[in-house]
Design an enzyme around this catalytic site. Sequence first.
Site, PDB file in Angstrom:
ATOM      1  CG  HIS A 124      -2.021  -0.995   1.103  1.00  0.00           C
ATOM      2  ND1 HIS A 124      -3.052  -1.054   2.008  1.00  0.00           N
ATOM      3  CD2 HIS A 124      -2.280  -1.963   0.186  1.00  0.00           C
ATOM      4  CE1 HIS A 124      -3.891  -2.008   1.660  1.00  0.00           C
ATOM      5  NE2 HIS A 124      -3.439  -2.581   0.566  1.00  0.00           N
ATOM      6  CD  GLU A 167      -2.194   3.917   3.096  1.00  0.00           C
ATOM      7  OE1 GLU A 167      -3.396   4.000   3.401  1.00  0.00           O
ATOM      8  OE2 GLU A 167      -1.766   3.164   2.202  1.00  0.00           O
ATOM      9  CB  CYS A 221      -6.524  -1.033   4.978  1.00  0.00           C
ATOM     10  SG  CYS A 221      -4.772  -1.518   5.049  1.00  0.00           S
ATOM     11  CB  CYS A 266      -2.079   1.217   6.105  1.00  0.00           C
ATOM     12  SG  CYS A 266      -1.522   0.444   4.571  1.00  0.00           S
TER      13      CYS A 266
END
Length: 157
Positions: A78, A80, A106, A109
């Site tokens: 991801h 992040e 999410c 993260c």
Amino acid sequence: MSRPAWHEYFMDITRMVAKRSTCLRRQVGAILVKNKRILATGYNGAPSGLKHCEEVGCIRQDSSIPSGQRHELCRGLHAEQNAIIQAAYYGTPIAGSTLYCTNKPCVICSKMLINAGINKIIYEDGYDDLLAAQMLSEAGIEVVRFYDEMSLLRKDK
């Protein structure tokens, strides 16, 4: 032409970072900012040196995995995660920074952002993840949708 407020400036850059994504389903960008300085950037995609989904196909798409579920079934990291990893790789401290992200983080993260010492998250869009929201709240991390923030922060130019 008016000068953009800091939050607009950083979100515009975050959107540009997202354009580097190699994900076939969703392009996401993230930047970490402290004291009006960009510390690290990240976008979603396969780890460095590995083939991108645009080359080998999308596991999630091929398996009909709905958005927001089974995050572990993906070749990509991801945005992040990549921003945190970039900061670590180059030895850039990110504790006390703000995350700007084109999508709401999410739960995976969110847990990483909590442990990285992120103080605030400003996101543009995304699905609701109840556990992520609960954990971020418990950690005292302020989470604000960009458009809501802009109505209050026009004056920070």
